[in-house]
Write a protein that holds these residues in place. Sequence first.
Motif, PDB file in Angstrom:
ATOM      1  N   GLN A  69       0.843  -1.183   0.000  1.00 44.92           N
ATOM      2  CA  GLN A  69       0.000   0.000   0.000  1.00 44.92           C
ATOM      3  C   GLN A  69       0.887   1.244   0.000  1.00 44.92           C
ATOM      4  O   GLN A  69       1.858   1.311   0.760  1.00 44.92           O
ATOM      5  N   ARG A  70       0.529   2.197  -0.811  1.00 40.60           N
ATOM      6  CA  ARG A  70       1.170   3.515  -0.741  1.00 40.60           C
ATOM      7  C   ARG A  70       0.190   4.468  -0.055  1.00 40.60           C
ATOM      8  O   ARG A  70      -0.928   4.677  -0.517  1.00 40.60           O
ATOM      9  N   VAL A  84       5.422  10.449   2.673  1.00 46.10           N
ATOM     10  CA  VAL A  84       4.886   9.349   1.875  1.00 46.10           C
ATOM     11  C   VAL A  84       5.249   8.054   2.583  1.00 46.10           C
ATOM     12  O   VAL A  84       6.393   7.887   3.033  1.00 46.10           O
ATOM     13  N   LYS A  85       4.281   7.131   2.704  1.00 45.55           N
ATOM     14  CA  LYS A  85       4.527   5.861   3.377  1.00 45.55           C
ATOM     15  C   LYS A  85       4.196   4.699   2.461  1.00 45.55           C
ATOM     16  O   LYS A  85       3.219   4.748   1.714  1.00 45.55           O
ATOM     17  N   LEU A  86       5.010   3.668   2.542  1.00 43.42           N
ATOM     18  CA  LEU A  86       4.751   2.403   1.860  1.00 43.42           C
ATOM     19  C   LEU A  86       4.580   1.332   2.920  1.00 43.42           C
ATOM     20  O   LEU A  86       5.492   1.098   3.729  1.00 43.42           O
ATOM     21  N   ASP A 102      10.111   2.871  -5.683  1.00 41.70           N
ATOM     22  CA  ASP A 102       8.851   3.586  -5.902  1.00 41.70           C
ATOM     23  C   ASP A 102       9.056   4.595  -7.028  1.00 41.70           C
ATOM     24  O   ASP A 102      10.057   5.332  -7.038  1.00 41.70           O
ATOM     25  N   GLU A 103       8.131   4.621  -7.972  1.00 47.80           N
ATOM     26  CA  GLU A 103       8.236   5.532  -9.119  1.00 47.80           C
ATOM     27  C   GLU A 103       7.666   6.881  -8.730  1.00 47.80           C
ATOM     28  O   GLU A 103       6.479   7.157  -8.833  1.00 47.80           O
ATOM     29  N   ASN A 126       6.608  -0.384   7.654  1.00 47.92           N
ATOM     30  CA  ASN A 126       6.364   0.939   7.086  1.00 47.92           C
ATOM     31  C   ASN A 126       7.666   1.510   6.557  1.00 47.92           C
ATOM     32  O   ASN A 126       8.649   1.621   7.299  1.00 47.92           O
ATOM     33  N   ILE A 127       7.668   1.858   5.300  1.00 48.86           N
ATOM     34  CA  ILE A 127       8.813   2.537   4.695  1.00 48.86           C
ATOM     35  C   ILE A 127       8.371   3.958   4.375  1.00 48.86           C
ATOM     36  O   ILE A 127       7.499   4.184   3.530  1.00 48.86           O
ATOM     37  N   ALA A 128       8.943   4.918   5.089  1.00 51.09           N
ATOM     38  CA  ALA A 128       8.536   6.323   4.936  1.00 51.09           C
ATOM     39  C   ALA A 128       9.662   7.129   4.311  1.00 51.09           C
ATOM     40  O   ALA A 128      10.850   6.887   4.568  1.00 51.09           O
TER      41      ALA A 128
END
Length: 448
Positions: A69-70, A84-86, A102-103, A126-128
């Motif tokens: 999820q983005r 922005v979080k992934l 992430d593009e 979570n990748i922020a």
Amino acid sequence: MNLYKRYILPLFFGRRFYWSFVTVILLFVLSYNWPLLFPVARVCLWFVIALVVLDYSLLFLRREGLLIQRIVSDRFSNGDINKVKLLITNKFHFRVRIKVIDEIPVQFQQRDFSVDAELDTDESKNIAYDLRPVERGEYIFNDTNVFVKSPLQLVVRRIKNEGEQKVKVLPSYLPLRQFELMAYSNNLAEAGSRKIRKIGHSLEFEQIKEYVTGDDIRSINWKATARRGGQLMVNNYTDERSQQIYCIIDKGRVMKMPFEGMTLLDYAINATLILSRVALIKQDRAGLVTFAENIGHFLPADRKASQMGHILETLYNQQTKFLESDYEKLYAHLRTRISQRSLIVLFTNFESLSGLQRQLPYIRHIARNHLVLVVFFENTELRQLTDDPASDIETLYTKTIAEKFVYEKRLIVKELQQHGIFTILTAPEHLTINTVNKYLELKARQAI
């Protein structure tokens, strides 16, 4: 938040795969001289092939390997840090190593974004990351690519989440909340605003309250004091309300000059947004005018609840022009559209005294009917040149020319002040604070 569709794309091979086959090939080459190595090479070849098949099965037999999820807002604040979080969840039955690409929208020109991580079974991570846009408009996030490796690390599976997310980059709205709270609590000094000593007091009555040390004894209400049995009561006055505040933004070529990635127009738009909000909180009416060679947008001053939304939408698509701005048309437009005396905050830029003198007659005409505050920009790069010591003749000439331009900026300020026009000469990064300061000062002086 947006959950994308998942697609399986062709596999890739990891470094361990190539090193394994390089080792097998070397064994086959060496077996020409040492035949005893040939059976060993064959066994190693089939062993590597078996491991590759096993690794492929581990990664590709499970369709729902990862959930991605983005999490991103549908709007960004221009010139500010936006999050922005992934969110990635591992649905494999083993620990995986991932590489996330992430593009990011092309406006950022960030082509090296990648994050490495490890996930246990059913673990979410979570990748922020932060993005700072420097121009308004529509930004598009494209696919999120995740490259997955099993513990064998021979085969790499790419899970590509296809989908677009459109984000509007609006004028800087993130500081709005901070200024709102401070304006409601009359504590704008924390944001850099100065406290202004009032000269006299307003006639706008607010309430009757008990006297405390420091209150003006001339405001004692003797009738209320008598009713309270001798407890001193004073009339409390507040700043006059419902005054018209118009922010006028010059969109001509002089506002296209860049500073830290943003144009002067962007800084003027951000300051306009904050000033309008503070004016509305102070119960004044905020309006907006944009102009270049022609009049752009005119938003009548008002203090209704939807006014900030109208201002934000109007400022969203403003762009600089390449022609010189027509101040004569601006004067004619203001004369016909604004009948009540108002505070006119003109965001523009003058680089030379001759540039001001061409427009000064029209600014003076506007100042006859309104209180005009001209806000223009200090060239910080020139200031840096004047502060650096001269080490040779060329540097000395450069420093002399820079000092001439800096001095001419000060002459512009004096020229405007001689005609009773308030002026702010400020660095772009201090524009918002200095403009709010001046508005509060003029309001405290009851100059509007």
